[in-house]
Design a protein around this motif. Structure first.
Motif, PDB file in Angstrom:
ATOM      1  N   VAL A  23     -50.241  -2.271  31.492  1.00 36.20           N
ATOM      2  CA  VAL A  23     -50.333  -3.204  30.250  1.00 36.20           C
ATOM      3  C   VAL A  23     -51.054  -2.665  29.043  1.00 36.20           C
ATOM      4  CG1 VAL A  23     -51.164  -5.785  29.501  1.00 36.20           C
ATOM      5  CG2 VAL A  23     -50.178  -5.213  31.969  1.00 36.20           C
ATOM      6  N   ARG A  24     -52.071  -1.932  29.626  1.00 43.32           N
ATOM      7  CA  ARG A  24     -52.950  -1.509  28.414  1.00 43.32           C
ATOM      8  C   ARG A  24     -52.062  -0.183  27.588  1.00 43.32           C
ATOM      9  NH1 ARG A  24     -59.143  -2.001  30.517  1.00 43.32           N
ATOM     10  NH2 ARG A  24     -58.429  -2.308  32.579  1.00 43.32           N
ATOM     11  N   LEU A  25     -51.243   0.338  28.314  1.00 46.34           N
ATOM     12  CA  LEU A  25     -50.292   1.393  27.902  1.00 46.34           C
ATOM     13  C   LEU A  25     -49.199   0.799  27.000  1.00 46.34           C
ATOM     14  CD1 LEU A  25     -50.392   3.596  31.019  1.00 46.34           C
ATOM     15  CD2 LEU A  25     -51.399   4.252  28.895  1.00 46.34           C
ATOM     16  N   ILE A  26     -49.016  -0.442  26.874  1.00 45.12           N
ATOM     17  CA  ILE A  26     -48.071  -1.045  26.223  1.00 45.12           C
ATOM     18  C   ILE A  26     -48.354  -0.659  24.396  1.00 45.12           C
ATOM     19  CG2 ILE A  26     -46.614  -3.402  25.596  1.00 45.12           C
ATOM     20  CD1 ILE A  26     -47.346  -4.293  28.287  1.00 45.12           C
ATOM     21  N   PRO A  27     -47.474  -0.268  24.071  1.00 47.63           N
ATOM     22  CA  PRO A  27     -47.848   0.307  22.255  1.00 47.63           C
ATOM     23  C   PRO A  27     -47.767  -1.147  21.692  1.00 47.63           C
ATOM     24  CG  PRO A  27     -45.854   1.539  23.333  1.00 47.63           C
ATOM     25  CD  PRO A  27     -46.189   0.304  24.207  1.00 47.63           C
ATOM     26  N   GLU A  28     -48.591  -1.066  20.601  1.00 49.27           N
ATOM     27  CA  GLU A  28     -48.582  -2.339  19.537  1.00 49.27           C
ATOM     28  C   GLU A  28     -47.198  -2.627  19.128  1.00 49.27           C
ATOM     29  OE1 GLU A  28     -52.508  -2.606  17.431  1.00 49.27           O
ATOM     30  OE2 GLU A  28     -51.098  -2.826  15.808  1.00 49.27           O
ATOM     31  N   GLY A  29     -46.928  -3.878  19.005  1.00 53.28           N
ATOM     32  CA  GLY A  29     -45.835  -4.471  18.523  1.00 53.28           C
ATOM     33  C   GLY A  29     -44.581  -4.143  19.225  1.00 53.28           C
ATOM     34  N   ARG A  30     -44.912  -3.915  20.879  1.00 50.71           N
ATOM     35  CA  ARG A  30     -43.912  -4.008  21.777  1.00 50.71           C
ATOM     36  C   ARG A  30     -44.161  -4.834  22.999  1.00 50.71           C
ATOM     37  NH1 ARG A  30     -40.843   0.928  22.006  1.00 50.71           N
ATOM     38  NH2 ARG A  30     -40.446   1.488  19.705  1.00 50.71           N
ATOM     39  N   VAL A  31     -43.236  -5.117  23.706  1.00 54.99           N
ATOM     40  CA  VAL A  31     -43.247  -6.185  24.733  1.00 54.99           C
ATOM     41  C   VAL A  31     -42.641  -5.727  26.007  1.00 54.99           C
ATOM     42  CG1 VAL A  31     -43.584  -8.174  23.430  1.00 54.99           C
ATOM     43  CG2 VAL A  31     -41.264  -7.227  23.895  1.00 54.99           C
ATOM     44  N   THR A  32     -42.962  -6.112  27.270  1.00 52.17           N
ATOM     45  CA  THR A  32     -42.512  -5.779  28.551  1.00 52.17           C
ATOM     46  C   THR A  32     -42.286  -6.895  29.489  1.00 52.17           C
ATOM     47  OG1 THR A  32     -42.356  -3.958  30.195  1.00 52.17           O
ATOM     48  CG2 THR A  32     -44.430  -5.289  29.544  1.00 52.17           C
ATOM     49  N   SER A  33     -41.722  -6.742  30.501  1.00 57.94           N
ATOM     50  CA  SER A  33     -41.500  -7.908  31.464  1.00 57.94           C
ATOM     51  C   SER A  33     -42.230  -7.753  32.688  1.00 57.94           C
ATOM     52  CB  SER A  33     -39.985  -8.142  31.779  1.00 57.94           C
ATOM     53  OG  SER A  33     -39.713  -6.915  32.299  1.00 57.94           O
ATOM     54  N   TYR A  34     -42.627  -8.890  33.331  1.00 56.82           N
ATOM     55  CA  TYR A  34     -43.110  -8.812  34.702  1.00 56.82           C
ATOM     56  C   TYR A  34     -42.492  -7.886  35.664  1.00 56.82           C
ATOM     57  CZ  TYR A  34     -45.259 -12.855  32.481  1.00 56.82           C
ATOM     58  OH  TYR A  34     -45.943 -13.404  31.469  1.00 56.82           O
ATOM     59  N   GLY A  35     -41.210  -8.080  35.727  1.00 51.86           N
ATOM     60  CA  GLY A  35     -40.384  -7.452  36.649  1.00 51.86           C
ATOM     61  C   GLY A  35     -40.341  -5.677  36.523  1.00 51.86           C
ATOM     62  N   ALA A  36     -40.396  -5.469  35.222  1.00 53.24           N
ATOM     63  CA  ALA A  36     -40.468  -4.147  34.871  1.00 53.24           C
ATOM     64  C   ALA A  36     -41.767  -3.159  35.398  1.00 53.24           C
ATOM     65  CB  ALA A  36     -40.513  -3.896  33.309  1.00 53.24           C
ATOM     66  N   ILE A  37     -42.926  -4.214  35.115  1.00 50.47           N
ATOM     67  CA  ILE A  37     -43.984  -3.573  35.743  1.00 50.47           C
ATOM     68  C   ILE A  37     -44.043  -3.572  37.202  1.00 50.47           C
ATOM     69  CG2 ILE A  37     -46.693  -3.994  35.753  1.00 50.47           C
ATOM     70  CD1 ILE A  37     -46.365  -5.460  32.973  1.00 50.47           C
ATOM     71  N   ALA A  38     -43.755  -4.393  37.796  1.00 47.96           N
ATOM     72  CA  ALA A  38     -43.552  -4.794  39.220  1.00 47.96           C
ATOM     73  C   ALA A  38     -42.819  -3.344  39.857  1.00 47.96           C
ATOM     74  CB  ALA A  38     -43.022  -5.938  39.705  1.00 47.96           C
TER      75      ALA A  38
END
Length: 113
Positions: free
Chosen positions: A18-33
């Motif tokens: 989550v900390r590696l997520i660039p600013e202005g970007r988003v991701t999903s729980y499933g992607a991280i999982a």
DNA sequence: CCAGTGACGGCTA
DNA sequence: TTAGCCGCCACTG
């Protein structure tokens, strides 16, 4: 090593991504999982964010569900904080829903690898 | 010990 | 196409 420590590793791993997520970007729980190997257990990612809430400072507002909906805004200090922060980073949010989620989506398994 | 819930996701009707 | 159900894993009552 203690098995109980493994659970903490999973939490730490979630925070790291989550900390590696660039600013202005988003991701999903499933992607991280999926990136962590817990494919199919996206709920655990969400649970990890709850446990990390005030204790660990992470851009949790950049994590939404697979449709780009701010499902976890209710868990923030203030429900408006999540959308407020996203818009502050240039992410357009409409009715608790991320616009251009497809373009702003940041996949760790592809981008971070 | 058993049942219900939850920051989700994928499949089936 | 849209709506609904089940499955995964951990925690609470």
């Amino acid at each position: 090593m203690s098995e109980s420590k493994k659970k903490e590793n999973f939490f730490e791993d979630v925070y790291a991504v989550v900390r590696l997520i660039p600013e202005g970007r988003v991701t999903s729980y499933g992607a991280i999982a999926s990136y962590l190997g817990a494919k199919g257990s996206a709920r655990m990612v969400g649970w990890a964010l709850i446990a990390s809430h005030p204790a660990t400072q992470i851009p949790a507002h950049r994590v939404v569900n697979r449709v780009g909906m701010l499902t976890g805004k209710q868990h923030f200090d203030e429900p408006n904080a999540m959308q407020q922060r996203l818009e502050a980073e240039g992410v357009r949010v409409e009715n608790e829903q991320v616009m251009d989620f497809d373009k702003l989506f940041w996949d760790p398994t592809k981008e971070l690898l």
